[in-house]
Design a protein around this motif. Structure first.
Motif, mmCIF file in Angstrom:
data_model
loop_
_atom_site.group_PDB
_atom_site.id
_atom_site.type_symbol
_atom_site.label_atom_id
_atom_site.label_comp_id
_atom_site.label_asym_id
_atom_site.label_seq_id
_atom_site.Cartn_x
_atom_site.Cartn_y
_atom_site.Cartn_z
ATOM 1 N N ALA A 21 0.835 -1.147 -0.030
ATOM 2 C CA ALA A 21 -0.171 0.130 -0.093
ATOM 3 C C ALA A 21 1.044 1.314 -0.008
ATOM 4 O O ALA A 21 0.688 2.189 -0.755
ATOM 5 N N ALA A 22 1.948 1.012 0.631
ATOM 6 C CA ALA A 22 2.900 2.265 0.672
ATOM 7 C C ALA A 22 3.327 2.802 -0.448
ATOM 8 O O ALA A 22 3.533 3.822 -0.976
ATOM 9 N N GLY A 23 3.875 1.502 -1.370
ATOM 10 C CA GLY A 23 4.451 1.841 -2.862
ATOM 11 C C GLY A 23 3.303 2.505 -3.456
ATOM 12 O O GLY A 23 3.548 3.468 -4.604
ATOM 13 N N VAL A 28 0.707 7.209 -6.368
ATOM 14 C CA VAL A 28 -0.332 8.376 -6.618
ATOM 15 C C VAL A 28 0.285 9.929 -6.094
ATOM 16 O O VAL A 28 -0.271 10.818 -6.473
ATOM 17 N N LEU A 29 0.997 9.724 -4.866
ATOM 18 C CA LEU A 29 1.406 11.128 -4.550
ATOM 19 C C LEU A 29 2.339 11.737 -5.530
ATOM 20 O O LEU A 29 2.390 12.844 -5.720
ATOM 21 N N MET A 197 0.154 7.126 4.399
ATOM 22 C CA MET A 197 0.312 5.543 3.873
ATOM 23 C C MET A 197 1.478 5.455 3.533
ATOM 24 O O MET A 197 1.952 4.120 3.552
ATOM 25 N N ALA A 198 2.214 6.434 2.752
ATOM 26 C CA ALA A 198 3.602 5.816 2.084
ATOM 27 C C ALA A 198 4.731 6.007 3.034
ATOM 28 O O ALA A 198 5.607 5.158 2.992
ATOM 29 N N VAL A 199 4.566 6.988 4.126
ATOM 30 C CA VAL A 199 5.519 7.078 5.021
ATOM 31 C C VAL A 199 5.511 6.032 6.330
ATOM 32 O O VAL A 199 6.781 5.796 6.678
ATOM 33 N N VAL A 200 4.462 5.684 6.772
ATOM 34 C CA VAL A 200 4.484 5.137 8.009
ATOM 35 C C VAL A 200 5.023 3.675 8.024
ATOM 36 O O VAL A 200 5.715 3.308 8.765
#
Length: 219
Positions: A21-23, A28-29, A197-200
């Protein structure tokens, strides 16, 4: 296998699944950051969301304002410090570090991206993408669920589902407040959620690796 070992394995499994999900969130970001670079107005999607929400009167405006305060420096500091203190009281220092690091990293990345992207709202001095408030509360919810996964004895699927659900609810609530109060475009909120979602998951992995390395060095 001890309860603590089982809990650690459950948290690791959830972190691995959230890595996917982070990827996706990072992708998207990045796309949104490119699209909104130097922008200073709403997109068609933003306008449609505003139209769907309509005018917000009392008492919902007060609710949105109260939620917004959770992302302000004092509210955020109290929320994070209280949670970290609770982790320390139950002798979970790694959990305390995770909460502080995950939230701090997400907010720092959001601030950095604001300067890089340069999207503004209500004037050139108000950088808007991504929403830092949304990134904060989403990151906080994700970190708390990662801490709780092992304690609750959740499996990989259940833990991952709970983490994603918590992130969606927390991000949705704060995002709604940011849009209602006019602080952000709806697409800024999406960017804030993707930031957390990308960082955590990455931060969680680094915290646990550092803790494990420290424990190995002491043994």
């Amino acid at each position: 296998m001890t309860g603590r070992t089982a809990g650690a394995e459950a948290r690791a499994a959830v972190r691995d699944r959230l890595g996917v999900a982070a990827g996706l969130a990072a992708l998207v970001l990045a796309v949104l950051g490119i699209v909104f670079a130097g922008d200073s107005g709403p997109t068609e999607a933003d306008v449609r969301v505003w139209a769907a929400l309509g005018e917000t009167g009392q008492p919902w405006w007060d609710v949105a304002d109260a939620v917004d305060l959770l992302g302000e420096p004092v509210g955020a500091a109290l929320l994070v410090a209280g949670t970290a203190a609770g982790c320390l009281l139950v002798r979970r220092p790694r959990a305390a570090v995770l909460v502080v690091a995950a939230v701090g990293a997400s907010v720092a990345v959001a601030r950095l991206l604001k300067s890089v992207v340069g999207r503004t709202i209500h004037g050139p001095e108000n950088l808007s993408f991504p929403s830092g408030h949304t990134a904060f509360l989403t990151a906080f919810a994700l970190a708390v669920v990662l801490v709780a996964t092992g304690r609750l004895g959740l499996g990989r699927a259940a833990g991952t589902a709970l983490a994603v659900a918590a992130g969606l609810v927390a991000g949705g609530v704060m995002g709604w407040a940011q849009v209602v109060t006019g602080a952000h475009y709806p697409t800024d909120v999406v960017g804030g959620w993707c930031t957390a979602m990308a960082v955590v998951p990455v931060t969680a992995r680094l915290v646990h690796r550092a803790a494990d390395a420290g424990r190995g060095a002491r043994s």
